[in-house]
Write an enzyme that holds these catalytic residues in place. Structure first.
Site, PDB file in Angstrom:
ATOM      1  CD  GLU A  16      -3.031  -0.856   2.318  1.00  0.00           C
ATOM      2  OE1 GLU A  16      -2.606  -0.382   3.381  1.00  0.00           O
ATOM      3  OE2 GLU A  16      -4.197  -1.216   2.160  1.00  0.00           O
TER       4      GLU A  16
ATOM      5  CD  GLU B 179      -3.802  -5.028   2.804  1.00  0.00           C
ATOM      6  OE1 GLU B 179      -4.436  -4.542   3.763  1.00  0.00           O
ATOM      7  OE2 GLU B 179      -2.675  -4.634   2.483  1.00  0.00           O
TER       8      GLU B 179
ATOM      9  CD1 TRP C 249      -6.929  -0.750  10.710  1.00  0.00           C
ATOM     10  CD2 TRP C 249      -8.150   0.803   9.635  1.00  0.00           C
ATOM     11  NE1 TRP C 249      -7.303  -1.280   9.489  1.00  0.00           N
ATOM     12  CE2 TRP C 249      -8.054  -0.355   8.811  1.00  0.00           C
ATOM     13  CE3 TRP C 249      -8.870   1.897   9.172  1.00  0.00           C
ATOM     14  CZ2 TRP C 249      -8.654  -0.434   7.554  1.00  0.00           C
ATOM     15  CZ3 TRP C 249      -9.478   1.819   7.930  1.00  0.00           C
ATOM     16  CH2 TRP C 249      -9.364   0.658   7.129  1.00  0.00           C
TER      17      TRP C 249
END
Lengths: 521, 521, 521
Positions: free
Chosen positions: C173, C340, C348
């Site tokens: 990422e 993902e 989060w």
């Protein structure tokens, strides 16, 4: 006969010795005492006598001096001036007022910050907090601690045997306004603290879970205080927990150190306390244990909550006092007082409402009912200038007119006289009530963990805990807010709301507690 | 007979001399003038003539040059180029347009900021503002002022006698976008300013109430500009008030200095002004008094307010013009113009609505009715690139098509011609109306104090003051927005809304005023 | 006969050679594959075999290793340890799991950041991001790139021919959490980038419109990355657009460089990809073209949107997957996977809801239907400590119990088996559907421009674009989200929503497209 007289005499003297200085200052038969903050340094010295006389006449028993007066005591390095304070104490004494003497350590004088900028705390963005307000000196600075030791010793030597001085307050609301100190001194002390806690860097790595994201440290020297500014995402949660513990330890160490210094110089009749903001980072009252007892400060109406009902914003919420009473009564010395309580509007709130008529009186009785020894209201006079220009006192800006809150204090003082007449030292809490006593487990470690690892933006730790607390109080149950340090085995009920941070030891204690018939909720 | 002719000639010439340069530029019989901003430096020089010709044909009387063009004037240090500007002025002259020439001091060229980074302002967090936009040079930098003096002198010498140049604008909307300058230069100048104001450090300590919190200073050298970043809580309120005064003085000093330089070189027929954002920190129009008069800038529809009614956000609120008219008309020179008024949508608002058809015309007449001499609309052409790519002009991006706002200006110019025919120099305000004239006391010192020491988050100073103002206007009362400097004894009514900052002198003047029959509200 | 056999053999081998490594890993007849993230470094090595066996039994086809494990691979500079990883790969192989091997470049080890602080990125306020989390190293640091080259080469040499390793993921990422890097390295590289783009400073000045506000640069060395902290107002919009392009190029260059290194060492059967956050600054998938294909990561339920209906916050919004599918399917390699996807709550989010039962399964089928090759769910096990302590996995904290999301994956794996039986390689999209295929033009350059030059605070670029997208999907139209790089002439319809950034070339292409019968909306 002689012998038995001697024994009797000894017993008496033992009794005298065993009477704590706190009880001497606040004898049970007097029920409750009222005090008030006074700043001689803020007023023309010609007004001091008038003011202290007035304070005494209003029924106030003690005043509170000097927590911000370092610049007056030591206007230049090594040059001391206590004469003004001597005079203020004498005037208090003249009018029967006892004095709480304070160490002026939240406010180092300009020359100190300018000569040694390394004593200053630093923001996470690198800006060093400068002289100009208060609470800008780092607890982690050895240099600052040396200067503190010096001024505190001198103050203690000067007033440690003064008959009007009943006790000492260390610093004032220590907490740096919640600003985390990222100064180099704090960074160094954090590493020492970690080394002491973990012993090896492997243990720290294991505990912090640094195997994720290659956070793995090779050496304590590589660790920094976790900072939102210094990482792109949120810091490591376990590092944050340790940061909070470290800060609380630094704060507690700073207060405990001052207590130790004071003890060397003051007599046995003077007690030591400090005043803390309840449930406020980085304050953990459990860690402050060299004092005789603790006090808290509380401002009920500041626009931060709406209270109950349309005028609730002028009364505050009951748990703001109740929960604090039940918490501070269970700390060191097993008693407490309230060191600051507003007599009228403040000047620093979101908005600054006037307390509803009767609210001030209600708050004072709330503290009394909660087992407090005293309320020291903040402050006697509304100042004409400076940071609190619009902060009400018991006396208005003209120096003589009572504020509405001042009137309520006069009323309370008179009521207390009547109540004292009814004092019966044999009275105890009715058994039926005492048997309902409930332990509510509240620990700052868990609080820090919950606050940092919130699972939703709709979660607020304290309001959640207060839900339990308020429910218990609605049953008229006596509640003790206790930490993990306390033995909770004696409580028929133990509430542990929102407990996210557990260790094996606590789990075992809970298991044992329940096995023995305790009710754990 | 000869003698009386001589006397007559003298009288005439005196009359001529006594006619101010402002009246020469904007003769009463012409009622009102229209101007427009033009940036030759933004367009291919082949288009200048077409554009200025078009501007003239639309009925515009003057244009406005060069306030951001330092890099064109002095592309390298000591290397000047005014020929492009000569040509632009000549082209304006050719088509009958007068010129307002501006000093380019909001935008130092790159080489200056890069060679001397100490001229840059600095944020409270320590970040130095860099070259790349505008208003980044510090008024407190002596070095910057020397460079300013040089370029302003050269510009003044070049155009100080040019017949097409009617007047001068100093800088542009000085104010650093509200960013307080914490550069080392500003820190030093603040100390000098304090020393001049207070004389002794004891006086400063007394005024700032530094006896509280041991803030006590021993020397002016210890004082820093109060900064929210540099203290954990809010800064001292009196220090903040002085910060605002200091910043306003630095700004005013910067403008006044430039006015003094211009006067040395320009002829008597050219006037000097600047353009200010009304009620915007750190601008205090009262302090800017070396100019002949002041102008203000105003953007009515930028999404910052909803206006009145469902289309109000496309019209703006009347007090944005009315209050400013009534304020600026009472400053130096007792007259004013509006130097910037949008002809269409801006690009920098919260949202950027198109003004409602007719709104632009309404605004211009509002300024005219408020006593203004002119409106200089911002801007003639919508640019194709740069910061204002989406900011409308009177002319669209193709350089020839009128925007809807441009059409309205053409309409206004034609209407003005008709109105001038009806001009009667003997006309005065009707007595009945004039007798209702009301003074509204508004002083930036009080404004700063109110804004910093707000007692609730629900308090907004200007909306509160505007409540009074709008009520007065709803009675059709002529209002003068005056400062404490003005003599208010002649007003039958004096309004002083939300006045928190008072001194004995003002109290005495008010008392006297009321004794003499004035109505103080 | 021999000859024709030879030809046949050659044809077969050609067919084998021409089959891409991606098709080998994900053969069309297998329809779709499931994978899962596993971090051997987070668990006691005694648990690895149990965990990978379990993963295999659940129907997972491949696992994903090492993207954060640099500190394990190179615990000290020049000291390497891959044996732990060898063992993990072998254990995966033992249970029939394929492996995606990752380069660990988002997480440099501590020693690297401490030895060379110049590799760290820097905030706009001057604070250098420190070791302690991830993504803190600058793509613009040549030094960092050298260290990256070394570790990536070693990793590639070690696993470049391992039969269990099917492919490679570069970094993780990449995006620095959206923090713009203002380090000195980035400043220098920005100038080089500008020089390469513009050639001369005059061209830059012209393009950026610096003639306004005297922004004119004399030399590339004078230019800094535009920063909101370093200017009082908003930065120059064209400089901002170039900043975004530069950052995206630095990111892409960093990934492409790693792809080039990998290619030198890995065999032809291993493919290369990276995983990107869709529509997230400074990621521009179009610029990343040295990989074989791209993947994206997506967390559907994190409290950032309410979804549709009262339980929508537990399902997510369809365009979060649909738009990304249609975008990533049209990038390099013309295929994609999702790297993902959450199997349960994250830790989060704004709040962290549990996905609605069935939601996880629905998401996986949504990716399958959108043409994706696989979903690699994040993560296999919920960790007991570290940053993701409260992040669900397919397996709960005890290491053996399936989470609800884990159960859904088991279900999907079984369903896939049944679906494979129905695979018919001749099946194609029905003509009627295929003929409705619509091109939706979406380009990050335009996105950056729209976001920075928003004309109202009520404008949100992506929700606006999604309005078009969702409408098209409600017609069951197949949509390709394409960039300006692609040839759109073949689409019967081309949608270009909210297109603010245009050049002549695009206008010509549009004109041509419409002339040839295309429908441009």
């Amino acid at each position: 006969m002689k012998k038995s007289l001697l024994v009797l005499a000894l017993l008496f003297s033992l009794a005298t010795f065993s009477q704590s200085p706190v009880d001497k200052s606040f004898p049970p038969e007097e029920l409750f005492a009222l005090g008030s903050y006074y700043y001689p340094e803020q007023w023309d010295s010609s007004q001091w006598e008038r003011d202290l006389k007035k304070m005494s006449e209003m029924g106030i028993k003690f005043t509170h001096f000097a927590e911000f007066a370092w610049a007056m005591m030591e206007p230049e390095e090594g040059k001391y001036d206590f004469e003004w304070l001597d005079r203020a104490v004498s005037l208090a004494e003249k009018y029967g007022l006892k004095v709480i003497m304070c160490t002026p350590t939240p406010t180092p004088p300009t020359w100190l910050s300018k000569k040694y900028p390394d004593i200053l705390i630093q923001r996470d963005n690198g800006v060093a907090i400068q002289h100009g307000r208060r609470q800008h000196a780092s607890w982690s600075s050895d240099r600052y601690r040396r200067y503190v030791e010096n001024i505190v010793s001198r103050l203690a030597m000067r007033y440690g045997n003064h008959p009007a001085v009943i006790g000492w307050q260390i610093d004032n609301e220590p907490g740096h306004y919640g600003v985390v100190d990222y100064s180099e001194n704090a960074q160094l002390k954090f590493r020492v603290w970690l080394q002491k806690k973990y012993g090896t860097i492997d243990k720290l790595n294991d505990t912090w879970g640094t195997s994720f994201w290659s956070e793995t440290y090779q050496d304590f020297d590589q660790v920094r205080l976790p900072s939102q500014q210094e990482v792109p995402d949120k810091p490591n949660p376990h590092a944050m927990l340790d940061l909070n513990r470290f800060m609380a330890d630094e704060l507690a160490g700073f207060v405990n150190m001052q207590a130790d210094i004071l003890r060397q110089h003051i007599n046995k009749d003077q007690w030591i306390t400090t005043n803390l903001i309840p449930v406020f980072n980085p304050v953990d009252p459990v860690r402050i244990d060299h004092t005789d007892f603790l006090t808290y400060t509380r401002y009920l109406v500041t626009g931060h909550n709406q209270g109950i009902g349309s005028q609730g914003f002028r009364m505050g919420i009951p748990e703001d006092l109740g929960f604090s009473n039940d918490q501070f009564r269970n700390r060191v010395g097993k008693t407490f007082g309230v060191m600051e309580l507003q007599p009228g509007q403040v000047n620093w709130g979101v908005y600054n409402p006037q307390p509803l008529p009767g609210a001030v009186r209600m708050w004072v009785y709330h503290v009394f009912a909660g087992g407090g020894k005293f309320v020291c209201n903040y402050r006697f006079r509304q100042p004409l200038k400076g940071s609190e220009q619009y902060h009400y006192g018991m006396i208005m800006t003209d120096g003589v007119t009572l504020s509405p809150g001042g009137e309520e204090y006069v009323c309370i003082a008179q009521e207390m006289k009547k109540l004292r007449a009814a004092y019966d030292k044999k009275n105890r809490m009715p058994k039926q009530l005492a048997s309902r006593r409930i332990g509510l487990l509240f620990d700052m470690n868990n609080y820090w963990e919950m606050e940092f690892q919130r699972q939703t933006d709709q979660w607020w730790t304290m309001p959640h805990i207060h839900k339990y607390y308020n429910l218990l109080k609605s049953f008229a149950a006596p509640v003790d807010v206790i930490s993990e340090k306390e033995d909770f085995s004696g409580y028929p009920f133990l509430i542990a709301p929102a407990y996210q941070l557990l260790d094996n030891n606590l789990v075992e204690r809970w298991t044992e507690y329940v096995k023995n018939g305790g009710h754990l909720i």
